[in-house]
Design a protein around this motif. Sequence first.
Motif, short mmCIF file in Angstrom:
data_model
loop_
_atom_site.label_atom_id
_atom_site.label_comp_id
_atom_site.label_asym_id
_atom_site.label_seq_id
_atom_site.Cartn_x
_atom_site.Cartn_y
_atom_site.Cartn_z
N ALA A 24 0.83 -1.21 0.00
CA ALA A 24 0.00 0.00 0.00
C ALA A 24 0.86 1.25 0.00
CB ALA A 24 -0.93 -0.02 1.21
N LEU A 25 1.91 1.28 0.83
CA LEU A 25 2.80 2.43 0.85
C LEU A 25 3.60 2.53 -0.45
CD1 LEU A 25 4.18 2.11 4.51
CD2 LEU A 25 2.43 3.69 3.66
N PHE A 27 2.51 1.57 -3.36
CA PHE A 27 1.58 2.08 -4.37
C PHE A 27 1.60 3.61 -4.39
CE2 PHE A 27 -2.59 3.92 -5.23
CZ PHE A 27 -2.83 3.47 -6.52
N LEU A 28 1.57 4.23 -3.20
CA LEU A 28 1.62 5.69 -3.13
C LEU A 28 2.90 6.22 -3.74
CD1 LEU A 28 0.53 8.41 -2.06
CD2 LEU A 28 1.72 7.92 0.10
N CYS A 29 4.01 5.61 -3.40
CA CYS A 29 5.32 6.05 -3.91
C CYS A 29 5.39 5.92 -5.43
CB CYS A 29 6.40 5.21 -3.23
SG CYS A 29 8.09 5.55 -3.77
N ALA A 31 2.79 5.41 -7.65
CA ALA A 31 1.72 6.12 -8.37
C ALA A 31 2.07 7.59 -8.57
CB ALA A 31 0.41 5.99 -7.59
N VAL A 32 2.63 8.22 -7.55
CA VAL A 32 3.02 9.63 -7.68
C VAL A 32 4.15 9.79 -8.68
CG1 VAL A 32 3.98 11.62 -6.43
CG2 VAL A 32 2.21 10.21 -5.36
N GLY A 51 -0.78 -3.38 -5.58
CA GLY A 51 -0.73 -2.70 -4.28
C GLY A 51 -1.73 -3.22 -3.27
N GLN A 147 7.07 13.89 -5.29
CA GLN A 147 7.48 12.49 -5.34
C GLN A 147 8.35 12.12 -4.15
OE1 GLN A 147 9.36 12.55 -9.18
NE2 GLN A 147 7.45 12.19 -10.31
N ALA A 150 6.13 11.61 -1.25
CA ALA A 150 5.36 10.37 -1.41
C ALA A 150 6.18 9.15 -0.96
CB ALA A 150 4.92 10.21 -2.85
N CYS A 151 7.51 9.28 -1.00
CA CYS A 151 8.37 8.17 -0.57
C CYS A 151 8.56 8.12 0.94
CB CYS A 151 9.74 8.29 -1.24
SG CYS A 151 9.72 8.07 -3.03
#
Length: 357
Positions: A24-25, A27-29, A31-32, A51, A147, A150-151
């Motif tokens: 899940a985390l 995916f955020l990293c 996707a951005v 994700g 970005q 997001a990481c």
Amino acid sequence: MQNLGSKGLSLTKRLFKSRAIGSALGFLCIAVAMFPLHPPAWAWALMILNGFIWPVAAFQLARRSTFPLKTEQRNVLLDSFFCGFWVGAMQFNLLPSVTSMSMMAMNNVALGGIRFLLTGWLAQALGITVSVLVFPLAFQPETSTVQMFACVPLLAIYPLMLGWIAYKQNHLLKDHKRALLALSQTDSLSGLLNHGAWKGHLDVEFQRCALAQQGGTIALIDIDHFKVINDTYGHVVGDNVLRQLSKVLNQNLRKFDLAGRYGGDEFCVILPDTSLATAAEIMDRLRDTFNATHYEWEPMMKVSLSIGLAPYSPSHADATFWLNEADKALYVAKSTGRNRVSCRVDGALHPVLSDPV
């Protein structure tokens, strides 16, 4: 086979939590990082599947597998493949790529050490190769501020979570080690210290007495005519008599006394900082208590004890000499009528004697 299955299921449960949160985390990293590249709809769908759906699917695959450990290893290699795939898809955006590959490397090392790390790198390389074949080959390592932020969750939360899992596992291993140590020192039938463990405590007690110049007393206990009990009533009854004696020992000795099963129908007790007279009183009460035991499965059966006592003496060269004195005292108790307590001090029979009423 059952142990391997149990180990694999335990690993699967632990990895499900880390994979679910990490994916899940991640995916955020990713996707951005992918958003400015305008990826096709199928790529977004794959990101969502990877994700949020893949962790559940991986857990179910391993849980239902005959060999869950091997299945979970394949699942982690697929994680590595996906990681490499998204690194190529992000056009090697520096921070998201390094973050994803570092977290994956941490996972691989934790699961299988250096060998599995190298295997994971090969899976990542394969993922990058497939990504380059699917997406236009490009290299844009620049990372924007958005970005970078997001990481941050993946960099901050995932290592903390892995550290917590490692801490819990280490705590569990310590508990298992303590349990195994206790099991290795315990006689399975009586629940008391086994021969080796009791002898180890005797060596320690001997050294303590020698240094502190404070006496202790040891006792060897023999169940009278135990072979006749086994031959007459059977070994099941004999085992119950042994358990009954261990119960009487636990209930009648002091908290700091150390009781063990020396072997067969012989038991042993260390009574620290205890004079010979006090030890004789304790053992005599124990003998009376055991003599009065009523056995429901054999109401007519009466069982008695012969006990040999020996106090610590500076003349003993080591713990073996001390134990030998108690053994000789036990022999006297058995050869002079049984059902009594006999004591030896420095090689001579001591007048503190206990005879049956």
